[in-house]
Motif scaffolding. Sequence first.
Motif, PDB file in Angstrom:
ATOM      1  N   ALA A  87       0.819  -1.217   0.000  1.00 25.39           N
ATOM      2  CA  ALA A  87       0.000   0.000   0.000  1.00 25.39           C
ATOM      3  C   ALA A  87       0.854   1.269   0.000  1.00 25.39           C
ATOM      4  O   ALA A  87       0.353   2.353  -0.322  1.00 25.39           O
ATOM      5  CB  ALA A  87      -0.929  -0.002   1.210  1.00 25.39           C
ATOM      6  N   ILE A  88       2.127   1.144   0.353  1.00 26.41           N
ATOM      7  CA  ILE A  88       3.027   2.315   0.364  1.00 26.41           C
ATOM      8  C   ILE A  88       4.248   2.031  -0.515  1.00 26.41           C
ATOM      9  O   ILE A  88       5.367   2.416  -0.188  1.00 26.41           O
ATOM     10  CB  ILE A  88       3.474   2.659   1.800  1.00 26.41           C
ATOM     11  N   ILE A  89       4.030   1.350  -1.623  1.00 28.30           N
ATOM     12  CA  ILE A  89       5.154   0.844  -2.415  1.00 28.30           C
ATOM     13  C   ILE A  89       6.080   1.957  -2.890  1.00 28.30           C
ATOM     14  O   ILE A  89       7.304   1.784  -2.944  1.00 28.30           O
ATOM     15  CB  ILE A  89       4.637   0.000  -3.606  1.00 28.30           C
ATOM     16  N   ARG A  94      14.909   1.270  -0.614  1.00 33.05           N
ATOM     17  CA  ARG A  94      15.744   0.495  -1.535  1.00 33.05           C
ATOM     18  C   ARG A  94      16.856   1.346  -2.138  1.00 33.05           C
ATOM     19  O   ARG A  94      17.978   0.867  -2.350  1.00 33.05           O
ATOM     20  CB  ARG A  94      14.876  -0.109  -2.634  1.00 33.05           C
ATOM     21  N   ALA A  95      16.557   2.619  -2.409  1.00 28.24           N
ATOM     22  CA  ALA A  95      17.564   3.506  -3.006  1.00 28.24           C
ATOM     23  C   ALA A  95      18.718   3.764  -2.046  1.00 28.24           C
ATOM     24  O   ALA A  95      19.873   3.888  -2.464  1.00 28.24           O
ATOM     25  CB  ALA A  95      16.918   4.825  -3.419  1.00 28.24           C
ATOM     26  N   LEU A 136      10.267  -8.708   2.822  1.00 28.67           N
ATOM     27  CA  LEU A 136       8.844  -8.378   2.721  1.00 28.67           C
ATOM     28  C   LEU A 136       8.575  -7.381   1.592  1.00 28.67           C
ATOM     29  O   LEU A 136       7.569  -7.493   0.878  1.00 28.67           O
ATOM     30  CB  LEU A 136       8.350  -7.809   4.054  1.00 28.67           C
ATOM     31  N   ILE A 137       9.469  -6.418   1.416  1.00 28.36           N
ATOM     32  CA  ILE A 137       9.293  -5.427   0.350  1.00 28.36           C
ATOM     33  C   ILE A 137       9.388  -6.091  -1.024  1.00 28.36           C
ATOM     34  O   ILE A 137       8.690  -5.690  -1.969  1.00 28.36           O
ATOM     35  CB  ILE A 137      10.326  -4.291   0.501  1.00 28.36           C
ATOM     36  N   THR A 183       6.446  -5.696  -3.618  1.00 30.12           N
ATOM     37  CA  THR A 183       6.639  -5.132  -4.956  1.00 30.12           C
ATOM     38  C   THR A 183       6.000  -6.027  -6.009  1.00 30.12           C
ATOM     39  O   THR A 183       5.364  -5.547  -6.960  1.00 30.12           O
ATOM     40  CB  THR A 183       8.140  -4.954  -5.249  1.00 30.12           C
ATOM     41  N   LEU A 184       6.161  -7.338  -5.847  1.00 26.19           N
ATOM     42  CA  LEU A 184       5.488  -8.282  -6.745  1.00 26.19           C
ATOM     43  C   LEU A 184       3.974  -8.081  -6.677  1.00 26.19           C
ATOM     44  O   LEU A 184       3.287  -8.069  -7.709  1.00 26.19           O
ATOM     45  CB  LEU A 184       5.846  -9.718  -6.348  1.00 26.19           C
TER      46      LEU A 184
END
Length: 424
Positions: A102-104, A111-112, A300-301, A305-306
Motif C-alpha cells: 500500500a506504500i510501495i 531500496r535507493a 517483505l518489500i 513489490t510483486l
Amino acid sequence: MVKKQNRLAKEETYFKNLLWIFENEVKVIDQKGNGYNNGAGFEDENHPYLSDLDIFGKSSLFELINRCSTQNGINLLADKLAAPITKDAINLRQEAVKELAAIIDDTFKFRAILRGNDINNIEQLKAKLKHKLAKQLKFTHQPILKFYIKLLPFIMPLLIIAGVIIGGKMWSVLTLVILVHAGLTFFLTKKINEVYYGFGGTSALLADYADAIKWTEEREWKSAIIKSLFSSNDKVSRQIEKLAKIIQAFDARLNLLVGGILNFTLLWDLKCCIRLDEWHQSSISNVENGLDRIGYFEDLISVATLTYNQPNWSFPTIEDEFSFSAVELGHPLIPVKKNVHNNFNVDTKPTVDIITGSNMAGKSTFLRTVGINMVLAYAGAPVCAQKMKLSIYKILTYMRIKDSLNELTYTHPNKNSSVSYHHQ
C-alpha cells in the motif's frame, strides 16, 4: 564546504539509485530481466522441487521477486521459497506484504538508500562488531587513562595559557606532555590500527544503514510481523549515526598534520577508541537487531513489490483441512500473452490426478504452474490466479529433462514427469 560537497554527493548517489530502481521496475514489468541477484547460488538439483520449478537462477521465480541489496535479505527470501511455513506464519506474512504494498512508492526510498553497497557489508560489519571489536578494545579498559583523556580538553588549553602568561618552565611542561602523548600513541599504534582498519572509511556506509533503519522507524506499523521487528523503543538509527560520527572523527588520522596535532595534544586516536568501546557496551545488541531488520524489510518489500506489480493476482486462502482449488491459474514466469490459464481442483483424499495430452501440449508446464504457485502461496505472496485456496503440502517434483519456460519448450515426450503434493 567539504560537508556540503559530501552531502550533495550523497544526494546525487541517492537519486541515481532511485532512478535505477524505477527503470528496473519497468524492465521487470516488461519481462526484460531484473537487475537484482537472481539467486543462482541457491540452485540445488537435490532439492525436492527447486530445479524443476525454476525457483532460483536465470529467469526464475526468485529473479522475478527479489529486490534485496543485502545478503541477509536475499537469504530470508530464498528460505521462504525453499520450504513451506505454517498457516499462521503465511497469514502474518500476507498481512505485512499488503501493508507494504500500500506504500510501495515509499519503499523505493528504502531500496535507493541500500542500492550499490556490497551485499555482504552488513554481515561483515556485524561480525566485526560482535566478535572482533570487543577484544580489540580491551586495551582501553584503564580507568585512569579514560579519566585523563576526558580531562585533556581542559588541561591542554590551561597549559598553553599558562605558557603564554608565565612562560619558562610551563613551556617545558607542555613539551613534556606532548612527548609523553607522542610516545603513548606510538606504543599503542598497533592496537589502535587494528581497531581503525576494521572500521576506517566506513562512516558513509554506516550513515546509509542508519538512514535505512530510520526509514523503518518513522512509520507507525500495524502488521504483527513488522511490529515484532522492533525489540525496543530505542532509535537504532541514532545509535548507528553515533557510530558513524565516531568513525568519521577517527578518520582525522588520515591527514598526517591534523592527526599528528590531535594525537600529540588530545590523544585523539585513543579517545576515539574509548568512545568506540563505550558505544559498543551500550549499543551493540540493539544495533545488531537493527541491521538484521534491514534484511527482514527487504524480504517483505520484495514480495510487496510483486504484489503491486501484479494487481490481477490474488492472495490465496490457506486451509487447515486437505484442500486445493484454483480458478484461472497461470504460470507467473510465462508472458501474459502466451500464458494459458486453467481451473484445477483436488476434491478427495487420497488422490492421484493424471495429466494427459499429446506431446508438447503443455502437460509439464501445467504441473509446474500448480507447483510454482504453491511455492508463492507458502511464501506469503500472491499467486497467479483469480482465486486459490489450499492447505499445506509437501511438494515433490520429478522432471528429468529441465526445460526453459522462457523459450516455451517442454519435457521430452519420452520421459515421465510428475509433481506430487503430500498433505502435512
